[in-house]
Design a protein around this motif. Structure first.
Motif, PDB file in Angstrom:
ATOM      1  N   GLY A 169       0.797  -1.218   0.000  1.00 56.83           N
ATOM      2  CA  GLY A 169       0.000   0.000   0.000  1.00 56.83           C
ATOM      3  C   GLY A 169       0.830   1.268   0.000  1.00 56.83           C
ATOM      4  N   ARG A 170       2.137   1.150   0.306  1.00 61.70           N
ATOM      5  CA  ARG A 170       2.985   2.334   0.189  1.00 61.70           C
ATOM      6  C   ARG A 170       3.269   2.623  -1.288  1.00 61.70           C
ATOM      7  N   ALA A 171       3.510   3.885  -1.582  1.00 61.16           N
ATOM      8  CA  ALA A 171       3.808   4.297  -2.957  1.00 61.16           C
ATOM      9  C   ALA A 171       5.114   3.674  -3.430  1.00 61.16           C
ATOM     10  N   THR A 172       5.170   3.342  -4.713  1.00 64.99           N
ATOM     11  CA  THR A 172       6.336   2.730  -5.333  1.00 64.99           C
ATOM     12  C   THR A 172       6.668   3.432  -6.645  1.00 64.99           C
ATOM     13  N   LYS A 173       7.817   3.078  -7.215  1.00 66.88           N
ATOM     14  CA  LYS A 173       8.194   3.642  -8.510  1.00 66.88           C
ATOM     15  C   LYS A 173       7.157   3.316  -9.591  1.00 66.88           C
ATOM     16  N   PRO A 174       6.713   2.050  -9.745  1.00 69.32           N
ATOM     17  CA  PRO A 174       5.707   1.792 -10.777  1.00 69.32           C
ATOM     18  C   PRO A 174       4.388   2.514 -10.525  1.00 69.32           C
ATOM     19  N   ALA A 175       4.030   2.768  -9.266  1.00 71.52           N
ATOM     20  CA  ALA A 175       2.812   3.543  -8.978  1.00 71.52           C
ATOM     21  C   ALA A 175       2.961   4.965  -9.501  1.00 71.52           C
ATOM     22  N   ALA A 176       4.146   5.564  -9.289  1.00 79.68           N
ATOM     23  CA  ALA A 176       4.396   6.913  -9.801  1.00 79.68           C
ATOM     24  C   ALA A 176       4.373   6.925 -11.322  1.00 79.68           C
ATOM     25  N   GLN A 177       4.947   5.894 -11.949  1.00 84.54           N
ATOM     26  CA  GLN A 177       4.955   5.825 -13.411  1.00 84.54           C
ATOM     27  C   GLN A 177       3.549   5.631 -13.964  1.00 84.54           C
ATOM     28  N   ALA A 178       2.748   4.822 -13.294  1.00 83.91           N
ATOM     29  CA  ALA A 178       1.368   4.601 -13.741  1.00 83.91           C
ATOM     30  C   ALA A 178       0.557   5.887 -13.643  1.00 83.91           C
ATOM     31  N   LEU A 179       0.767   6.649 -12.566  1.00 79.84           N
ATOM     32  CA  LEU A 179       0.037   7.903 -12.423  1.00 79.84           C
ATOM     33  C   LEU A 179       0.534   8.931 -13.438  1.00 79.84           C
ATOM     34  N   LEU A 180       1.822   8.930 -13.733  1.00 82.77           N
ATOM     35  CA  LEU A 180       2.338   9.806 -14.788  1.00 82.77           C
ATOM     36  C   LEU A 180       1.682   9.477 -16.125  1.00 82.77           C
ATOM     37  N   ALA A 181       1.534   8.191 -16.420  1.00 78.03           N
ATOM     38  CA  ALA A 181       0.881   7.793 -17.668  1.00 78.03           C
ATOM     39  C   ALA A 181      -0.548   8.322 -17.716  1.00 78.03           C
ATOM     40  N   ARG A 182      -1.236   8.231 -16.598  1.00 73.19           N
ATOM     41  CA  ARG A 182      -2.625   8.697 -16.548  1.00 73.19           C
ATOM     42  C   ARG A 182      -2.707  10.216 -16.695  1.00 73.19           C
ATOM     43  N   VAL A 183      -1.812  10.924 -16.020  1.00 70.93           N
ATOM     44  CA  VAL A 183      -1.805  12.384 -16.093  1.00 70.93           C
ATOM     45  C   VAL A 183      -1.498  12.843 -17.515  1.00 70.93           C
ATOM     46  N   TYR A 184      -0.482  12.246 -18.132  1.00 74.56           N
ATOM     47  CA  TYR A 184      -0.141  12.624 -19.502  1.00 74.56           C
ATOM     48  C   TYR A 184      -1.293  12.307 -20.463  1.00 74.56           C
ATOM     49  N   LEU A 185      -1.988  11.199 -20.223  1.00 72.53           N
ATOM     50  CA  LEU A 185      -3.124  10.855 -21.072  1.00 72.53           C
ATOM     51  C   LEU A 185      -4.236  11.894 -20.915  1.00 72.53           C
ATOM     52  N   THR A 186      -4.448  12.342 -19.683  1.00 73.42           N
ATOM     53  CA  THR A 186      -5.439  13.390 -19.421  1.00 73.42           C
ATOM     54  C   THR A 186      -5.098  14.664 -20.186  1.00 73.42           C
ATOM     55  N   LEU A 187      -3.815  14.952 -20.299  1.00 73.75           N
ATOM     56  CA  LEU A 187      -3.348  16.158 -20.982  1.00 73.75           C
ATOM     57  C   LEU A 187      -3.198  15.955 -22.486  1.00 73.75           C
ATOM     58  N   GLU A 188      -3.597  14.781 -22.981  1.00 66.45           N
ATOM     59  CA  GLU A 188      -3.508  14.427 -24.395  1.00 66.45           C
ATOM     60  C   GLU A 188      -2.061  14.436 -24.896  1.00 66.45           C
ATOM     61  N   LYS A 189      -1.145  14.147 -23.985  1.00 69.38           N
ATOM     62  CA  LYS A 189       0.260  13.946 -24.360  1.00 69.38           C
ATOM     63  C   LYS A 189       0.469  12.443 -24.506  1.00 69.38           C
ATOM     64  N   ASN A 190       0.021  11.930 -25.646  1.00 71.58           N
ATOM     65  CA  ASN A 190      -0.100  10.481 -25.808  1.00 71.58           C
ATOM     66  C   ASN A 190       1.241   9.758 -25.858  1.00 71.58           C
ATOM     67  N   GLU A 191       2.243  10.378 -26.458  1.00 72.03           N
ATOM     68  CA  GLU A 191       3.543   9.720 -26.529  1.00 72.03           C
ATOM     69  C   GLU A 191       4.143   9.554 -25.138  1.00 72.03           C
ATOM     70  N   GLU A 192       4.050  10.593 -24.326  1.00 69.06           N
ATOM     71  CA  GLU A 192       4.560  10.502 -22.958  1.00 69.06           C
ATOM     72  C   GLU A 192       3.756   9.476 -22.147  1.00 69.06           C
ATOM     73  N   ALA A 193       2.434   9.464 -22.354  1.00 74.94           N
ATOM     74  CA  ALA A 193       1.588   8.499 -21.651  1.00 74.94           C
ATOM     75  C   ALA A 193       1.979   7.078 -22.022  1.00 74.94           C
TER      76      ALA A 193
END
Length: 236
Positions: A169-193
């Motif tokens: 339940g503690r935050a991890t590197k893949p959790a941060a990467q997964a949230l980055l993918a979601r944030v970039y997708l929200t911003l329509e930055k598809n390549e970064e996502a």
């Protein structure tokens, strides 16, 4: 000023930053209208509560308790994160490596709180420092400013979080990467996502379960599909 300088105090401060994640998903007031009403997976009955979030009617007002509890709880979570980030340099009996690993959890959580807030409310007040005195004025930041802070926090978290944690339940590197993918997708930055999504898919051992129903088995909460899980406990 003294307790947070100790290892026990700082660990407790970091742990407190997680508490308010539960506000959106149960464990208190019912926030489910914000995440399931108005979608194609749920509808209200004839006498359901908060049906305005399904009907999009005039009862959706700033004073609506569902909106207020989300807002107030998440800013309490952000306040805990800000305190943890501000006090990290004052901790005396933890190694620099230990402190960096823990403060990275606060950066991840602050980004997560702000991501949920900006999706619901657009630009919101952007507070990134510990509040130590009464503040009576809120200044609304732009959506771009909020998302820039979210990405900055997540990039720090990705760089410094471990791949795995001994406490589920503690935050991890893949959790941060997964949230980055979601944030970039929200911003329509598809390549970064796509880049960050592929990191999560290819660099770790996550995989889909063979039986979809097993996702809802209460005895199977730790499984190969879970990237990050909000924890619940009666022991505060």
């Amino acid at each position: 000023d003294t307790y947070y300088q100790t290892e026990k105090g700082y660990e407790d401060l970091i742990n407190s930053s997680y508490v308010f994640t539960r506000s959106l998903f149960g464990g208190g007031s019912d926030y489910s209208p914000l995440v399931i009403f108005g979608t194609d997976i749920w509808t209200n009955g004839s006498d359901g509560s908060f049906i305005e979030f399904n009907a999009y009617n005039s009862a959706i007002q700033p004073a609506n308790p569902v909106l207020w509890y989300l807002w107030s709880s998440f800013y309490q979570g952000i306040a805990a994160c800000n305190t943890a980030i501000s006090r990290a340099e004052t901790v005396t009996d933890m190694s620099e490596e230990q402190i960096t690993a823990r403060v990275s959890e606060a950066y991840f959580l602050r980004a997560w709180y702000y991501h949920i807030l900006v999706m619901h409310f657009g630009g919101v007040p952007l507070q990134t420092e510990e509040v130590t005195e009464v503040v009576t004025t809120a200044i609304r930041a732009s959506e771009d400013e909020v998302y820039n802070q979210i990405i900055e926090d997540l990039l720090f978290a990705e760089k410094n979080l471990p791949d795995n944690q001994s406490d589920f339940g503690r935050a991890t590197k893949p959790a941060a990467q997964a949230l980055l993918a979601r944030v970039y997708l929200t911003l329509e930055k598809n390549e970064e996502a796509a880049t960050y999504a592929k990191k999560v898919i290819n660099n770790y051992s996550f995989s889909l379960l063979d039986d979809y129903a097993e996702l809802w088995n209460p005895d199977n909460r730790v499984n190969s599909e879970v990237i990050w899980s909000i924890q619940f406990s009666q022991d505060e």
